[in-house]
Design an enzyme around this catalytic site. Structure first.
Site, PDB file in Angstrom:
ATOM      1  N   GLY A   1      15.037 -13.340 -28.320  1.00 25.70           N
ATOM      2  CA  GLY A   1      15.878 -13.995 -29.303  1.00 25.70           C
ATOM      3  C   GLY A   1      16.057 -13.101 -30.527  1.00 25.70           C
ATOM      4  N   LYS A   2      16.843 -13.572 -31.482  1.00 23.46           N
ATOM      5  CA  LYS A   2      17.104 -12.768 -32.684  1.00 23.46           C
ATOM      6  C   LYS A   2      15.815 -12.419 -33.416  1.00 23.46           C
ATOM      7  CE  LYS A   2      21.803 -14.494 -33.483  1.00 23.46           C
ATOM      8  NZ  LYS A   2      22.707 -15.235 -34.422  1.00 23.46           N
ATOM      9  N   MET A   3      14.977 -13.424 -33.659  1.00 22.90           N
ATOM     10  CA  MET A   3      13.732 -13.167 -34.371  1.00 22.90           C
ATOM     11  C   MET A   3      12.753 -12.390 -33.508  1.00 22.90           C
ATOM     12  SD  MET A   3      13.959 -14.004 -37.437  1.00 22.90           S
ATOM     13  CE  MET A   3      12.256 -13.559 -37.702  1.00 22.90           C
TER      14      MET A   3
ATOM     15  N   CYS B   1       6.345 -20.720 -35.483  1.00 27.06           N
ATOM     16  CA  CYS B   1       7.413 -20.450 -36.447  1.00 27.06           C
ATOM     17  C   CYS B   1       8.707 -21.158 -36.088  1.00 27.06           C
ATOM     18  CB  CYS B   1       7.678 -18.946 -36.528  1.00 27.06           C
ATOM     19  SG  CYS B   1       6.205 -17.939 -36.781  1.00 27.06           S
TER      20      CYS B   1
ATOM     21  N   HIS C   1      22.895 -21.995 -44.013  1.00 26.33           N
ATOM     22  CA  HIS C   1      22.500 -21.110 -42.918  1.00 26.33           C
ATOM     23  C   HIS C   1      23.715 -20.690 -42.095  1.00 26.33           C
ATOM     24  CE1 HIS C   1      18.447 -22.680 -43.805  1.00 26.33           C
ATOM     25  NE2 HIS C   1      18.024 -21.564 -43.269  1.00 26.33           N
TER      26      HIS C   1
ATOM     27  N   LYS D   1      22.923 -21.938 -36.294  1.00 28.39           N
ATOM     28  CA  LYS D   1      21.721 -22.764 -36.460  1.00 28.39           C
ATOM     29  C   LYS D   1      22.007 -24.187 -35.999  1.00 28.39           C
ATOM     30  CE  LYS D   1      18.154 -24.010 -39.845  1.00 28.39           C
ATOM     31  NZ  LYS D   1      17.053 -23.563 -38.954  1.00 28.39           N
TER      32      LYS D   1
ATOM     33  N   THR E   1      12.925 -25.808 -43.687  1.00 31.10           N
ATOM     34  CA  THR E   1      12.514 -25.429 -45.034  1.00 31.10           C
ATOM     35  C   THR E   1      12.950 -26.464 -46.063  1.00 31.10           C
ATOM     36  OG1 THR E   1      12.629 -23.101 -44.440  1.00 31.10           O
ATOM     37  CG2 THR E   1      12.650 -23.626 -46.783  1.00 31.10           C
TER      38      THR E   1
ATOM     39  N   THR F   1      11.454 -24.058 -35.666  1.00 34.13           N
ATOM     40  CA  THR F   1      11.813 -25.248 -36.431  1.00 34.13           C
ATOM     41  C   THR F   1      12.446 -26.279 -35.503  1.00 34.13           C
ATOM     42  OG1 THR F   1      14.016 -24.381 -36.980  1.00 34.13           O
ATOM     43  CG2 THR F   1      12.222 -23.875 -38.505  1.00 34.13           C
TER      44      THR F   1
ATOM     45  N   ASN G   1       8.650 -22.122 -42.593  1.00 35.53           N
ATOM     46  CA  ASN G   1       9.266 -20.925 -43.177  1.00 35.53           C
ATOM     47  C   ASN G   1       8.157 -19.932 -43.483  1.00 35.53           C
ATOM     48  OD1 ASN G   1      10.449 -19.047 -45.237  1.00 35.53           O
ATOM     49  ND2 ASN G   1      12.228 -20.357 -44.936  1.00 35.53           N
TER      50      ASN G   1
END
Length: 250
Positions: free
Chosen positions: A11-13, A86, A143, A147, A154, A88, A112
């Site tokens: 994924g992106k993260m 991490c 965002h 998303k 957050t 959400t 976050n």
């Protein structure tokens, strides 16, 4: 050397974390889990966390809320591996499940991973204490258009933190256009904006009589969340069972 199992590795993260860890001498990604395997990845990858064969010291999860149960199960099955959560969008039932798991295994949970955001939370709590019910509170979060969950985790962290220091019961107002009445004193308004490639912006507005106080944080890159996650993973290595968050690390 901290050995990391990265869930959501493609994924992106996940890709940002992979790049970040490659430049750090204190940790390495030993294996990854994602929807598809990649034989060309720098580490072994799996579609099922229970198929992971490598020995790991900690798990970082940036995947999807639906994977919470297998991640916690795998960690418990393998001697209570510390887990850094991490992701959400957890339901209230899932949050209760991870809290229950923390009674027997080390769990790091933060919606976050930014140090700046956690400072914003503390400043917002201080402001809420000082200003009391004489100021109306509104939270605006922005965002990128990819998303899914809204409001952001957050924004809910901010609202929960502020609620914890206010007297009486606080009501979260998500859909003000459907209400045909004046604003109540006990409300916290939460508003979500989705567009473009906005990484993440959060603004807490304290609106009083003839004055407005605004606290805000703007994320310029996803790397800041990756740094926080990797630092948390190194921090959690060898920790005793319990529920940890950014305040424990900093």
């Amino acid at each position: 050397m901290t050995r990391i199992l990265l869930c959501g590795c493609f994924g992106k993260m996940g890709r940002v974390i992979t790049q970040l860890v490659a430049d750090r001498p204190d940790c390495e990604i030993t294996a990854g889990v994602d929807l598809q395997c990649d034989p060309n990845a720098a580490f072994p990858t799996y579609t099922d966390i229970y198929a992971v064969q490598e020995t790991v010291d900690v798990i970082i999860d940036f995947s999807h809320p639906s994977l919470l149960s297998p991640i916690l199960g795998y960690a418990a099955q393998n001697g209570g591996i510390p887990v850094v959560l991490c992701t959400t969008g957890y339901s209230s039932e899932q949050v209760e499940a991870l809290k229950a798991a923390a009674e027997t295994q080390p769990i790091f949970y933060s919606r976050n991973m930014s140090l700046g955001i956690n400072l914003l939370i503390e400043l917002s709590k201080k402001a809420a204490k000082v200003l009391g019910d004489q100021f109306d509170i509104e939270i605006i979060e922005k965002h990128h258009n990819q998303k899914i969950d809204a409001p952001s985790g957050t924004a809910l962290m901010l609202a929960d933190a502020i609620s914890s220091v206010r007297e009486g019961e606080t009501q979260y107002m998500y859909d003000r256009h459907a209400q045909r009445k004046k604003r109540e004193k006990n409300e916290i308004g939460l508003h979500a904006v989705r567009g473009g490639t906005i990484v993440g912006e959060h603004e807490v507005i304290f609106a009083g009589n003839h004055e407005v106080i605004t606290l805000s944080h703007s994320a310029q890159s996803k790397e800041l969340f990756a740094v926080g996650a990797v630092n948390a993973a190194v921090f959690m290595c060898g920790k005793a069972p319990g529920l940890y968050d950014m305040s424990a690390m900093i």
